[in-house]
Write an enzyme that holds these catalytic residues in place. Structure first.
Site: not given
Length: 814
Positions: A502-503, A505-508, A510, A524, A621
């Site tokens: 799906l996308g 981010g900075g965490f990894g 999804v 996630k 955030d």
């Protein structure tokens, strides 16, 4: 003209006739014809209600406009018209009823005799030659147009300012006219609708206004509570929109603003009305800001012994404005707030011995004051105001006994319930573990997490016992949640295939997944190179598992196997807000109504985190990519890995590890590591500007405004705020609402945290059109280059960025 007839203006905007104001009485009045509410703007016979069907309105032989009702004749026009011939009456499209002679000269007009409504083209002021005053006077109540307590008129002493009067008392002043606005009404400049004017010569001085667009319906009213408000009709909403109102902030100065047996306190943006101890809200017929007050929970007994009434002490109060009686005057106290205990006791006894005495006070000058009947206009002063006094409110003895009796046995009841809950929680976890193990979704390596799960269940269940003391307002479910095996998650996401991604981010990344029961989920998967580890995952797990709000994303479970750290969420089919605001797909779904719903939902979610959750939670955030949208485009705040919890009354904290996203960070957090609820308020302000404009904050918009915040400030300063709106919303936007949202956003992004409103105040400003807005100070970063510009990064300061080069994982503060 008979009682059943109406005189209509040429453009069909206004009508004159005999109308009811809510009761059975009839009044000769002018009202707006094309507004469903049939709003009355002028009343002729305010002091004489009429009844029956034999009334007529006519011009008599002397040229006067009169109402004839049987043998009673009421003269509407009182100017000397006896020498006039061929007098006729006309209702204009401005709402002005005029009498003209045969030469078309105006002999009399209703605009010279305003009631409670100020229309475009009217005058408010005074004649220097005749002494005539054009002023607004409030109605007596919602159904009685007779003159009420309040009058708004131009102050002849300063000649160019308005004052709000209650009898001979001045309650508020507009401040002097500076050529464009009244100095105490800065919101007047934030408009594109009204053209305000103050005119003065040797004959008269008056204030008037006109419209840039004559098709707009508007009115300025002085309501029964003493509030002055400028309203415009929104055809799309079929409702009146409040453009501005006064008095602002000091609304408790309006007499009896909250009703009897209440305390009124002024917040930064609104007044707060609270029932006194021992009282509950009466039927709240809120009439344009007027509260119904409160009623005693237990009647006074005026008895003796154990049934004798008692007193509740309230500190730092302004005395009420109801009847008082001085019964003793002992010596003044030279050293300050010393009170003779014997004299104070005498004062208390004097009140107790009179069954109608509601409160007493014994002040530092040795004076005993008593109040009888309803307590009106009692005001709670702020902690900064040390001029307050102490007052004792009379209550029935049962008000004190009930509280003591209830607390006496609470632990006797609570302890066995807590023990029972502990046993039940342990059984539920054991059963859940066995069930998941049988399904192959959990193995023995998850023992530590299950122990953590038991702790969360017991904590939440214990909180249920505590919350039950608050009348069981809501039922909480156990927050224990399942642990998934890595095998089951891998199968659900088709081995984390790119098609299901799906996308990131900075965490990894999804992924979209489907469980064995068919439920769609978002998975996630924490990246090993993200810099976020078990601490962040545990933090997010603890937080979301305990949070229950429709605007927060729901956590379904987690996986901690084979070195993986994975969270499983409810699936949001419309992904994140940024894909709609800044992407190219499905733009039509993000219409104005949807954006308003998203704005209000995010605000409600933040308010819950800051004020109504068990612990005060700072998200740290908040940004468009962390707002997920469900199938109905309802917003849900997500990504709590960076959030922090505050306990008790703690309001702010400091950190050496600055996390968040450039463009959304408040200055005190980005530069000093200080974070508080006001940090989230700043981020919300940025997000609000992005939602209404469809533009990113970190963009180039103007030569002197290198981000969206500065661009919005420049436009609003130049009365061009409407230019900020997303071009895709043309024809959909309520422009007064748009300007209000921009105004609120700029209040949120002010440089000093203390100047920003709380989310409670933000929600009030967004959802309550009667809430008055203060003027924002120049916002932070308004002339600064975008934070994404790498050349502006502080020199010699280590910084670690996430893979998308937007979210900051760690940075040492200056």
């Amino acid at each position: 003209m008979a009682a059943s007839d109406q005189l209509t203006s040429p453009g069909n905007k206004f009508e004159l006739g005999f109308f009811s104001t809510g009761s059975t009485a009839l009044y000769l009045a002018i009202r707006m014809k094309n507004v469903p509410t049939k709003t009355i703007v002028w009343v002729a016979n305010r002091d004489l209600p009429l009844s029956g069907s034999s009334m007529i309105i006519t011009i008599n032989g002397d040229g006067y406009l009169v109402i004839v009702n049987g043998r009673t004749t009421y003269r509407v026009s009182d100017d000397d018209l006896s020498s006039s011939q061929n007098v006729s009456a006309t209702l204009l499209d401005s709402g002005n009823l005029v009498l003209r002679n045969g030469n078309s000269e105006i002999l009399w007009q209703s605009f010279d005799y305003p009631s409670n409504t100020f229309l475009p083209g009217m005058k408010l002021g005074y004649s220097k030659k005749t002494g005539k005053v054009w002023s607004l006077t409030s109605w007596l109540d919602q159904e009685d147009p007779n003159k009420g307590d309040f009058e708004m008129k131009m102050d002849s002493k300063t000649s160019d300012a308005f004052v709000l009067m209650r009898g001979n008392d001045t309650l508020w002043s507009s401040g002097a006219w500076n050529g464009k606005i009244f100095t105490f009404m800065p919101e007047m400049r934030l408009n594109y609708i009204f053209n305000y004017t103050v005119y003065s010569d040797e004959n008269e001085t008056y204030f008037s206004y006109s419209l840039y667009n004559s098709d707009i319906l508007t009115r300025c009213i002085l309501d029964i509570s003493g509030q002055i408000g400028q309203l415009t009709w929104l055809e799309s909403n079929q409702n009146w929109n409040l453009f501005w109102s006064q008095p602002r902030q000091s609304s408790c100065n309006i007499f009896n603003a909250c009703g009897p047996f209440t305390s009124c306190s002024d917040g930064e943006y609104t007044r707060s009305c609270l029932c006194l101890r021992g009282f509950y809200p009466s039927e709240r017929r809120i009439k344009q800001g007027q509260y119904g007050g409160c009623t005693r929970r237990s009647p006074l007994t005026c008895g003796t012994g154990d049934n004798r009434d008692r007193f509740f002490k309230m500190n730092n109060m302004r005395y009420p404005l109801s009847s008082t009686q001085q019964i003793s005057s002992s010596y003044p106290f030279p050293s300050g707030p010393q009170v003779s205990s014997s004299d104070a006791r005498t004062c208390e006894e004097a009140c107790l011995n009179n069954c109608s005495c509601s409160a007493y006070a014994y002040n530092t000058s040795g004076h005993c004051l008593r109040w009888f009947g309803d307590i009106l206009d009692l005001r709670q002063l702020s902690a900064k105001d040390t001029s307050g006094s102490t007052i004792f409110i009379r209550l029935a003895a049962s008000e004190f006994d009930n509280g003591r009796g209830a607390n006496k046995y609470i632990w006797i009841i609570a302890i066995p319930i807590v023990l029972l809950v502990l046993l039940l929680a342990s059984f539920i976890v054991f059963w859940r573990r066995k069930s998941l193990k049988d399904k192959g979704e959990i193995d023995d390596t998850s023992q530590d997490i299950l122990l953590f799960d038991v702790e969360m269940s017991v904590t939440t269940s214990s909180r249920e016992i505590s919350d039950s003391e608050n009348a069981g307002k809501r039922t909480r479910k156990d927050t224990a949640f399942p642990l998934f095996s890595f095998t089951s998650i891998s199968e659900a996401t088709e081995n984390f295939s790119l098609e299901n991604k799906l996308g990131e981010g900075g965490f990894g990344p999804v992924y979209k997944g489907k469980l064995l029961n068919g439920q769609e989920v978002a998975v996630k998967r924490l990246s090993k190179r993200s810099g976020q580890g078990l601490e962040e995952l545990k933090n997010e797990t603890i937080l979301i598992a305990k949070l229950q709000h429709r605007n927060l994303v729901r956590l379904l479970g987690c996986c901690l196997e084979q070195g993986e750290k994975i969270l499983i969420y409810e699936f949001m089919p419309n992904k994140s807000l940024d894909s709609f605001l800044f992407g190219s797909n499905n733009q039509g779904l993000l219409d104005w109504g949807t954006r308003v719903r998203i704005i209000e939902g995010i605000a409600q979610g933040l308010l819950y985190l800051h004020q109504y959750s068990r612990l005060r939670i700072i998200h740290r955030d908040l940004k468009a990519s962390n707002i997920l949208l469900d199938s109905e485009m309802n917003p849900k705040i997500s990504d709590f890995g960076l959030a922090r919890m505050f306990g008790g009354d703690k309001l702010q904290a400091n950190t050496n590890r600055i996390v968040g996203t450039y463009g959304y960070m408040s200055p005190e957090y980005a530069m000093e590591g200080l974070f508080s609820i006001k940090s989230d308020v700043f981020s919300f302000g940025v997000l609000l500007l992005e939602i209404v404009s469809g533009k990113k904050n970190t963009g180039f918009y103007h030569s002197s405004s290198l981000n969206l915040i500065g661009h919005a400030w420049t436009l609003l300063e130049g009365d061009r705020g409407v230019e900020l709106v997303d071009s895709k919303l043309e024809g959909q936007v309520s422009y007064p609402m748009l300007l209000r949202y921009i105004h609120v956003a700029l209040l949120c992004v002010q440089e000093m945290a203390a100047d920003r409103p709380t989310m409670s105040e933000v929600v009030s400003m967004l959802t309550n059109e009667l809430t008055v807005l203060s003027s924002p100070k120049k916002p932070a970063y308004s002339n600064a280059r975008s934070a994404t510009n790498k050349s502006n990064r502080p020199c010699n300061k280590p910084a670690t960025f996430s893979v998308n080069n937007v979210t900051v994982s760690q940075m040492e503060p200056r």
